[in-house]
Design a protein around this motif. Structure first.
Motif, PDB file in Angstrom:
ATOM      1  N   ARG A  35     -16.182  13.597  61.127  1.00  0.00           N
ATOM      2  CA  ARG A  35     -17.552  13.687  60.619  1.00  0.00           C
ATOM      3  C   ARG A  35     -18.471  12.690  61.318  1.00  0.00           C
ATOM      4  NH1 ARG A  35     -15.811  14.113  54.241  1.00  0.00           N
ATOM      5  NH2 ARG A  35     -15.588  16.387  54.157  1.00  0.00           N
ATOM      6  N   ARG A  36     -17.955  11.493  61.572  1.00  0.00           N
ATOM      7  CA  ARG A  36     -18.755  10.486  62.265  1.00  0.00           C
ATOM      8  C   ARG A  36     -19.070  10.920  63.694  1.00  0.00           C
ATOM      9  NH1 ARG A  36     -15.649   6.437  61.418  1.00  0.00           N
ATOM     10  NH2 ARG A  36     -14.633   6.331  63.461  1.00  0.00           N
ATOM     11  N   ASN A  37     -18.095  11.517  64.362  1.00  0.00           N
ATOM     12  CA  ASN A  37     -18.311  11.984  65.731  1.00  0.00           C
ATOM     13  C   ASN A  37     -19.365  13.088  65.781  1.00  0.00           C
ATOM     14  OD1 ASN A  37     -16.396  10.208  66.705  1.00  0.00           O
ATOM     15  ND2 ASN A  37     -14.746  11.717  66.703  1.00  0.00           N
ATOM     16  N   ALA A  80     -21.737  13.649  63.567  1.00  0.00           N
ATOM     17  CA  ALA A  80     -23.044  13.083  63.239  1.00  0.00           C
ATOM     18  C   ALA A  80     -23.640  12.351  64.435  1.00  0.00           C
ATOM     19  CB  ALA A  80     -22.917  12.138  62.049  1.00  0.00           C
ATOM     20  N   HIS A  81     -22.788  11.660  65.185  1.00  0.00           N
ATOM     21  CA  HIS A  81     -23.267  10.904  66.344  1.00  0.00           C
ATOM     22  C   HIS A  81     -23.870  11.820  67.403  1.00  0.00           C
ATOM     23  CE1 HIS A  81     -23.387   7.815  69.460  1.00  0.00           C
ATOM     24  NE2 HIS A  81     -22.758   8.663  70.268  1.00  0.00           N
ATOM     25  N   HIS A  82     -23.295  12.987  67.593  1.00  0.00           N
ATOM     26  CA  HIS A  82     -23.738  13.880  68.664  1.00  0.00           C
ATOM     27  C   HIS A  82     -24.810  14.878  68.221  1.00  0.00           C
ATOM     28  CE1 HIS A  82     -20.962  12.647  71.804  1.00  0.00           C
ATOM     29  NE2 HIS A  82     -20.031  12.550  70.892  1.00  0.00           N
ATOM     30  N   TYR A  83     -24.819  15.270  66.955  1.00  0.00           N
ATOM     31  CA  TYR A  83     -25.667  16.389  66.561  1.00  0.00           C
ATOM     32  C   TYR A  83     -26.705  16.070  65.497  1.00  0.00           C
ATOM     33  CZ  TYR A  83     -22.379  19.226  69.200  1.00  0.00           C
ATOM     34  OH  TYR A  83     -21.618  19.748  70.200  1.00  0.00           O
ATOM     35  N   ASP A  84     -26.495  15.056  64.681  1.00  0.00           N
ATOM     36  CA  ASP A  84     -27.476  14.758  63.640  1.00  0.00           C
ATOM     37  C   ASP A  84     -28.629  13.953  64.241  1.00  0.00           C
ATOM     38  OD1 ASP A  84     -25.973  16.129  61.888  1.00  0.00           O
ATOM     39  OD2 ASP A  84     -25.320  14.429  60.690  1.00  0.00           O
ATOM     40  N   LEU A  85     -29.359  14.611  65.121  1.00  0.00           N
ATOM     41  CA  LEU A  85     -30.488  13.992  65.798  1.00  0.00           C
ATOM     42  C   LEU A  85     -31.768  14.736  65.431  1.00  0.00           C
ATOM     43  CD1 LEU A  85     -28.836  13.658  69.324  1.00  0.00           C
ATOM     44  CD2 LEU A  85     -28.932  11.922  67.532  1.00  0.00           C
ATOM     45  N   ASP A  86     -32.879  14.091  65.654  1.00  0.00           N
ATOM     46  CA  ASP A  86     -34.168  14.699  65.339  1.00  0.00           C
ATOM     47  C   ASP A  86     -34.320  15.995  66.134  1.00  0.00           C
ATOM     48  OD1 ASP A  86     -36.969  15.317  65.156  1.00  0.00           O
ATOM     49  OD2 ASP A  86     -37.323  13.226  64.576  1.00  0.00           O
ATOM     50  N   SER A  87     -34.685  17.068  65.452  1.00  0.00           N
ATOM     51  CA  SER A  87     -34.834  18.363  66.111  1.00  0.00           C
ATOM     52  C   SER A  87     -35.889  18.344  67.203  1.00  0.00           C
ATOM     53  CB  SER A  87     -35.200  19.442  65.081  1.00  0.00           C
ATOM     54  OG  SER A  87     -34.134  19.648  64.178  1.00  0.00           O
ATOM     55  N   VAL A 137     -23.628  38.063  57.889  1.00  0.00           N
ATOM     56  CA  VAL A 137     -23.246  36.939  58.733  1.00  0.00           C
ATOM     57  C   VAL A 137     -22.944  35.702  57.900  1.00  0.00           C
ATOM     58  CG1 VAL A 137     -23.871  35.510  60.703  1.00  0.00           C
ATOM     59  CG2 VAL A 137     -24.745  37.854  60.529  1.00  0.00           C
ATOM     60  N   THR A 138     -21.812  35.096  58.163  1.00  0.00           N
ATOM     61  CA  THR A 138     -21.474  33.794  57.605  1.00  0.00           C
ATOM     62  C   THR A 138     -21.433  32.793  58.746  1.00  0.00           C
ATOM     63  OG1 THR A 138     -20.149  34.728  55.797  1.00  0.00           O
ATOM     64  CG2 THR A 138     -19.742  32.426  56.385  1.00  0.00           C
ATOM     65  N   GLY A 139     -22.269  31.776  58.659  1.00  0.00           N
ATOM     66  CA  GLY A 139     -22.314  30.754  59.693  1.00  0.00           C
ATOM     67  C   GLY A 139     -21.660  29.474  59.216  1.00  0.00           C
ATOM     68  N   ILE A 140     -20.854  28.883  60.071  1.00  0.00           N
ATOM     69  CA  ILE A 140     -20.199  27.609  59.762  1.00  0.00           C
ATOM     70  C   ILE A 140     -20.746  26.556  60.709  1.00  0.00           C
ATOM     71  CG2 ILE A 140     -18.020  26.340  59.735  1.00  0.00           C
ATOM     72  CD1 ILE A 140     -16.609  28.900  59.017  1.00  0.00           C
ATOM     73  N   ILE A 141     -21.170  25.449  60.143  1.00  0.00           N
ATOM     74  CA  ILE A 141     -21.722  24.373  60.959  1.00  0.00           C
ATOM     75  C   ILE A 141     -21.301  23.029  60.369  1.00  0.00           C
ATOM     76  CG2 ILE A 141     -23.902  24.379  59.681  1.00  0.00           C
ATOM     77  CD1 ILE A 141     -25.279  23.710  62.361  1.00  0.00           C
ATOM     78  N   PRO A 142     -20.807  22.098  61.206  1.00  0.00           N
ATOM     79  CA  PRO A 142     -20.305  20.827  60.691  1.00  0.00           C
ATOM     80  C   PRO A 142     -21.367  19.750  60.606  1.00  0.00           C
ATOM     81  CG  PRO A 142     -19.800  20.988  63.006  1.00  0.00           C
ATOM     82  CD  PRO A 142     -20.546  22.257  62.636  1.00  0.00           C
ATOM     83  N   THR A 143     -22.627  20.127  60.540  1.00  0.00           N
ATOM     84  CA  THR A 143     -23.697  19.148  60.487  1.00  0.00           C
ATOM     85  C   THR A 143     -24.835  19.720  59.659  1.00  0.00           C
ATOM     86  OG1 THR A 143     -25.141  17.766  61.841  1.00  0.00           O
ATOM     87  CG2 THR A 143     -24.696  19.997  62.657  1.00  0.00           C
ATOM     88  N   ILE A 144     -25.979  19.074  59.683  1.00  0.00           N
ATOM     89  CA  ILE A 144     -27.053  19.439  58.748  1.00  0.00           C
ATOM     90  C   ILE A 144     -28.322  19.857  59.478  1.00  0.00           C
ATOM     91  CG2 ILE A 144     -26.199  18.004  56.870  1.00  0.00           C
ATOM     92  CD1 ILE A 144     -28.165  15.841  57.738  1.00  0.00           C
TER      93      ILE A 144
END
Length: 229
Positions: free
Chosen positions: A118-120, A122-129, A200-207
């Motif tokens: 989860r930390r990895n 968040a580090h790569h993808y939980d960035l400002d759009s 469609v069901t979408g799976i995404i590990p971030t927000i």
């Protein structure tokens, strides 16, 4: 642990020629096989040692470009010559040992707990759009586009990509189920639901989805879409 594993790997790997390896901390090992060319290399740090264990074919070049691996007493060509000669002559026994050591190293170095994963992410993808909008198309597609003629704009290539994938899925009638693993901002899911009537069901590990642009794009198809975080 990593220098020991790499040392053992080189002992079985070098069957032709000679390779002098200068490890971090000043340790030097010499690996000698049958008659052949000679070369030497210097490794700067433990991170490079670990990288070579995990993926030597890729990381030798990357480490050289980063300056953490250098030829010693020879040219880069000489070093690559020794390495490639032994790759081509690698024995089945050496391959098994090298593969086993690499497997053990990966299990140790890439141990990825749920918390670390989860930390990895968040580090790569939980960035400002706003960052992604600088280089993605308007639909925020985060994978390669499809350029059938080579003259398409980025937006056209991404639209072509989505419909190209939809054709491969053979969505022959409305109501077919699609699982979109890693659905990003939902552009592909939206296209499949809106244009092909898919569930469609979408799976995404971030927000990151849906983002601040709002949900008006999904107004008429939201009942056919589901996102799982």
């Amino acid at each position: 642990m990593a220098p020991v594993l790499l040392d053992r790997a080189f002992m079985h790997f070098i069957t032709l020629g000679r390779l002098d390896v200068h490890y971090p901390g000043g340790d030097r090992r010499v690996y000698v096989g049958g008659p052949g060319p000679q070369a030497g290399m210097w490794i700067a740090d433990g991170e490079t040692v670990r990288a070579l264990l995990l993926d030597p074919a890729l990381k030798v070049g990357e480490a050289y470009m980063a300056g953490t691996l250098r030829p010693v007493g020879c040219t880069l060509y000489d070093l690559l010559h020794v390495l490639m000669l032994n790759i081509m002559r690698r024995s089945p026994a050496g391959e098994r040992v090298f593969g086993s050591l690499r497997y053990v190293a990966r299990r140790w170095l890439q141990h990825n707990t749920l918390r670390r994963a989860r930390r990895n992410v968040a580090h790569h993808y939980d960035l400002d759009s706003r960052l992604y909008r600088h280089f993605l198309d308007g639909d925020m597609q985060y994978s390669c586009g499809y350029f059938p003629t080579g003259h398409e704009t980025l937006a056209q290539a991404q639209a072509a990509k989505k419909h190209h994938l939809a054709a491969k899925l053979h969505l022959s009638h409305p109501g077919m189920s699609v699982l979109d693993v890693g659905c990003g901002w939902g552009g592909m899911a939206l296209t499949l639901a809106r244009d092909y009537g898919a569930q469609v069901t979408g799976i995404i590990p971030t927000i990151v989805w849906p983002d601040s642009r709002g949900t008006h794009r999904f107004k008429n198809v939201i009942h056919r879409m589901q996102t799982i975080l």
